[in-house]
Motif scaffolding. Structure first.
Motif, PDB file in Angstrom:
ATOM      1  N   TYR A  59      46.296  42.702  38.565  1.00 35.35           N
ATOM      2  CA  TYR A  59      47.429  43.034  37.696  1.00 35.35           C
ATOM      3  C   TYR A  59      47.415  42.141  36.456  1.00 35.35           C
ATOM      4  CZ  TYR A  59      49.934  46.335  40.721  1.00 35.35           C
ATOM      5  OH  TYR A  59      50.311  47.445  41.432  1.00 35.35           O
ATOM      6  N   VAL A  60      47.166  40.853  36.648  1.00 34.52           N
ATOM      7  CA  VAL A  60      47.092  39.940  35.511  1.00 34.52           C
ATOM      8  C   VAL A  60      45.955  40.331  34.585  1.00 34.52           C
ATOM      9  CG1 VAL A  60      46.591  37.564  34.810  1.00 34.52           C
ATOM     10  CG2 VAL A  60      48.183  37.994  36.692  1.00 34.52           C
ATOM     11  N   GLU A  61      44.807  40.667  35.145  1.00 31.81           N
ATOM     12  CA  GLU A  61      43.637  40.999  34.334  1.00 31.81           C
ATOM     13  C   GLU A  61      43.871  42.245  33.493  1.00 31.81           C
ATOM     14  OE1 GLU A  61      38.846  41.984  34.735  1.00 31.81           O
ATOM     15  OE2 GLU A  61      39.941  41.188  36.458  1.00 31.81           O
ATOM     16  N   ILE A  62      44.499  43.274  34.071  1.00 27.61           N
ATOM     17  CA  ILE A  62      44.706  44.480  33.277  1.00 27.61           C
ATOM     18  C   ILE A  62      45.727  44.217  32.174  1.00 27.61           C
ATOM     19  CG2 ILE A  62      46.498  45.504  34.765  1.00 27.61           C
ATOM     20  CD1 ILE A  62      43.718  47.337  32.785  1.00 27.61           C
ATOM     21  N   TYR A  63      46.736  43.397  32.441  1.00 30.01           N
ATOM     22  CA  TYR A  63      47.690  43.039  31.393  1.00 30.01           C
ATOM     23  C   TYR A  63      46.978  42.333  30.247  1.00 30.01           C
ATOM     24  CZ  TYR A  63      51.377  40.691  28.833  1.00 30.01           C
ATOM     25  OH  TYR A  63      52.187  40.242  27.807  1.00 30.01           O
ATOM     26  N   GLU A  64      46.180  41.338  30.579  1.00 27.92           N
ATOM     27  CA  GLU A  64      45.505  40.565  29.541  1.00 27.92           C
ATOM     28  C   GLU A  64      44.452  41.395  28.805  1.00 27.92           C
ATOM     29  OE1 GLU A  64      45.994  36.053  31.363  1.00 27.92           O
ATOM     30  OE2 GLU A  64      44.066  37.097  31.615  1.00 27.92           O
ATOM     31  N   THR A  65      43.754  42.254  29.535  1.00 25.03           N
ATOM     32  CA  THR A  65      42.719  43.085  28.920  1.00 25.03           C
ATOM     33  C   THR A  65      43.314  44.070  27.933  1.00 25.03           C
ATOM     34  OG1 THR A  65      41.304  42.899  30.883  1.00 25.03           O
ATOM     35  CG2 THR A  65      40.882  44.743  29.396  1.00 25.03           C
ATOM     36  N   LEU A  66      44.409  44.707  28.302  1.00 22.28           N
ATOM     37  CA  LEU A  66      45.013  45.716  27.434  1.00 22.28           C
ATOM     38  C   LEU A  66      45.744  45.106  26.262  1.00 22.28           C
ATOM     39  CD1 LEU A  66      46.341  48.243  30.117  1.00 22.28           C
ATOM     40  CD2 LEU A  66      44.413  48.588  28.547  1.00 22.28           C
ATOM     41  N   THR A  67      46.547  44.088  26.518  1.00 24.48           N
ATOM     42  CA  THR A  67      47.405  43.536  25.445  1.00 24.48           C
ATOM     43  C   THR A  67      46.705  42.501  24.587  1.00 24.48           C
ATOM     44  OG1 THR A  67      48.295  41.704  26.782  1.00 24.48           O
ATOM     45  CG2 THR A  67      49.406  43.850  26.954  1.00 24.48           C
ATOM     46  N   GLY A  68      45.639  41.873  25.122  1.00 24.96           N
ATOM     47  CA  GLY A  68      44.992  40.786  24.413  1.00 24.96           C
ATOM     48  C   GLY A  68      45.795  39.509  24.452  1.00 24.96           C
ATOM     49  N   GLU A  69      46.800  39.454  25.304  1.00 28.83           N
ATOM     50  CA  GLU A  69      47.670  38.283  25.426  1.00 28.83           C
ATOM     51  C   GLU A  69      47.451  37.616  26.780  1.00 28.83           C
ATOM     52  OE1 GLU A  69      51.539  39.936  25.049  1.00 28.83           O
ATOM     53  OE2 GLU A  69      51.214  40.710  23.022  1.00 28.83           O
ATOM     54  N   ALA A  70      47.481  36.290  26.802  1.00 28.52           N
ATOM     55  CA  ALA A  70      47.335  35.546  28.064  1.00 28.52           C
ATOM     56  C   ALA A  70      48.613  35.668  28.881  1.00 28.52           C
ATOM     57  CB  ALA A  70      47.016  34.084  27.785  1.00 28.52           C
ATOM     58  N   TRP A  71      48.458  35.873  30.195  1.00 22.68           N
ATOM     59  CA  TRP A  71      49.627  35.897  31.078  1.00 22.68           C
ATOM     60  C   TRP A  71      50.009  34.465  31.424  1.00 22.68           C
ATOM     61  CZ3 TRP A  71      53.342  39.019  32.144  1.00 22.68           C
ATOM     62  CH2 TRP A  71      54.201  38.720  33.204  1.00 22.68           C
ATOM     63  N   THR A  72      51.277  34.141  31.241  1.00 22.34           N
ATOM     64  CA  THR A  72      51.736  32.785  31.553  1.00 22.34           C
ATOM     65  C   THR A  72      52.843  32.822  32.576  1.00 22.34           C
ATOM     66  OG1 THR A  72      53.289  32.900  29.682  1.00 22.34           O
ATOM     67  CG2 THR A  72      51.119  31.920  29.290  1.00 22.34           C
ATOM     68  N   SER A  92      44.586  56.284  26.408  1.00 18.13           N
ATOM     69  CA  SER A  92      43.197  56.277  26.842  1.00 18.13           C
ATOM     70  C   SER A  92      42.285  55.717  25.760  1.00 18.13           C
ATOM     71  CB  SER A  92      42.752  57.691  27.218  1.00 18.13           C
ATOM     72  OG  SER A  92      43.443  58.154  28.358  1.00 18.13           O
ATOM     73  N   GLU A  93      42.558  56.074  24.510  1.00 20.52           N
ATOM     74  CA  GLU A  93      41.740  55.568  23.395  1.00 20.52           C
ATOM     75  C   GLU A  93      41.884  54.055  23.271  1.00 20.52           C
ATOM     76  OE1 GLU A  93      41.168  56.223  18.557  1.00 20.52           O
ATOM     77  OE2 GLU A  93      42.688  57.361  19.669  1.00 20.52           O
ATOM     78  N   ILE A  94      43.120  53.564  23.345  1.00 24.08           N
ATOM     79  CA  ILE A  94      43.356  52.119  23.267  1.00 24.08           C
ATOM     80  C   ILE A  94      42.658  51.405  24.415  1.00 24.08           C
ATOM     81  CG2 ILE A  94      45.143  50.338  23.490  1.00 24.08           C
ATOM     82  CD1 ILE A  94      47.042  52.302  21.990  1.00 24.08           C
ATOM     83  N   ALA A  95      42.793  51.949  25.616  1.00 23.97           N
ATOM     84  CA  ALA A  95      42.188  51.323  26.793  1.00 23.97           C
ATOM     85  C   ALA A  95      40.665  51.356  26.722  1.00 23.97           C
ATOM     86  CB  ALA A  95      42.676  52.020  28.054  1.00 23.97           C
ATOM     87  N   ARG A  96      40.110  52.479  26.268  1.00 27.07           N
ATOM     88  CA  ARG A  96      38.647  52.614  26.201  1.00 27.07           C
ATOM     89  C   ARG A  96      38.048  51.558  25.288  1.00 27.07           C
ATOM     90  NH1 ARG A  96      38.561  57.369  24.266  1.00 27.07           N
ATOM     91  NH2 ARG A  96      39.023  58.369  26.259  1.00 27.07           N
ATOM     92  N   GLU A  97      38.736  51.251  24.180  1.00 26.31           N
ATOM     93  CA  GLU A  97      38.263  50.207  23.271  1.00 26.31           C
ATOM     94  C   GLU A  97      38.216  48.839  23.943  1.00 26.31           C
ATOM     95  OE1 GLU A  97      41.103  50.518  20.174  1.00 26.31           O
ATOM     96  OE2 GLU A  97      40.146  52.264  19.207  1.00 26.31           O
ATOM     97  N   ARG A  98      38.973  48.703  25.052  1.00 23.26           N
ATOM     98  CA  ARG A  98      39.043  47.442  25.771  1.00 23.26           C
ATOM     99  C   ARG A  98      38.272  47.481  27.089  1.00 23.26           C
ATOM    100  NH1 ARG A  98      43.028  48.255  22.346  1.00 23.26           N
ATOM    101  NH2 ARG A  98      44.376  46.562  21.596  1.00 23.26           N
ATOM    102  N   GLY A  99      37.469  48.532  27.276  1.00 23.58           N
ATOM    103  CA  GLY A  99      36.629  48.620  28.456  1.00 23.58           C
ATOM    104  C   GLY A  99      37.331  49.115  29.704  1.00 23.58           C
TER     105      GLY A  99
END
Length: 276
Positions: free
Chosen positions: A263-276, A173-180
């Motif tokens: 699904y793509v957006e939450i992956y990219e938002t949490l990890t900071g990595e682009a989905w390819t 939750s802390e990690i996610a909160r930092e990412r909105g």
């Protein structure tokens, strides 16, 4: 390899001393697998789980060995250690939603745990709670009190499951909160390895096992903008000619596209990595 279990959206294969957990692009709502897949869903679930496993490596061992899997499953499968999976769904809940909301509205409690009166949909709880449930091979899981978990797995293991579940939820939750992102709740699985070590298994903090809400649009008292499969649930709830039994309806192309995008957006938002 031998197929040893086929779930609604996953298959588990035995490969020598290892197991291979394969995530599909299937979607289920109300325990019914719908006939229309969501492209890349299985890969996103797998890669996001692997990312989260790394975030929690110092809290609890996990079952991951490698991504060394047959080519046809590349990207959406994990080679894992065999575990004796415990017969409990470990749920951490920080906000009131879904079946937890329904249970609260009926009884004022979830898993036998009384919650403050007057709460509304999506309210943040005073503190996160452990609301375990059964693991049903068929039909629906049912919430059970902590004492029932202790009866199933022993008091010491039950306490460890509760503490680990809440610790993982707190860090996630802390990690996610930092990412909105708000993580409303999540479901975890644990098992014992061959050495008797309690181990985190299955998937972790994915859109299939968790509720992810956009923090900028969070407002108690209503349903929330959701990054998870709630979008498909909401669409299916509008259908007047489906009684929520198999076979399920085809998902329209626009709903499939929007679900994949979330699904793509939450992956990219949490990890900071682009989905390819």
């Amino acid at each position: 390899m031998e197929l040893i279990r086929q779930g609604k959206v996953r298959e588990v294969y035995a490969d020598g001393q290892d197991v291979i957990l394969v995530a599909s692009d299937r979607v289920s709502v109300y325990d019914v697998v719908l006939p229309t897949p969501v492209p890349d869903k299985g890969a996103i679930l797998t890669q996001l789980s692997l990312w989260w496993f790394r975030q929690f490596a110092d809290l609890v061992p996990n079952h991951v060995i490698s991504e060394d899997v047959p080519a046809e499953w590349k990207g959406r499968a994990i080679r894992c250690r065999k575990l004796d999976i415990l017969p409990v769904e470990c749920i951490a809940r920080g906000y009131l939603a879904g079946l937890g909301l329904r249970s609260y509205q009926e009884s004022g409690s979830v898993s036998g745990l009384a919650l403050p009166p007057g709460l509304v949909e999506a309210d943040r709880l005073p503190q996160p709670v452990f609301t375990p449930s059964t693991k049903a091979d068929e039909g629906h899981d049912e919430y059970i009190p902590f004492e029932a978990v202790a009866e199933r797995v022993g008091a010491a293991t039950a306490a460890r499951l509760r503490d680990l579940t809440l610790d993982i939820y707190a860090r996630g939750s802390e990690i996610a909160r930092e990412r909105g992102v708000v993580i409303a709740d999540t479901k975890l699985e644990f098992g014992y390895d061959a050495a008797g070590v309690l181990t985190l298994a299955d998937e972790v903090l994915t859109p299939d096992s968790s509720r992810f809400w956009k923090a900028s649009e969070y407002e108690p008292g209503r349903s929330q903008w959701s990054y998870d499969k709630q979008y498909v649930r909401d669409w299916s709830a509008t259908l007047t000619d489906w009684d929520r039994t198999a076979p399920g309806p085809e998902i329209p192309a626009d709903v499939v596209a929007e679900t994949r995008a979330r699904y793509v957006e939450i992956y990219e938002t949490l990890t900071g990595e682009a989905w390819t």
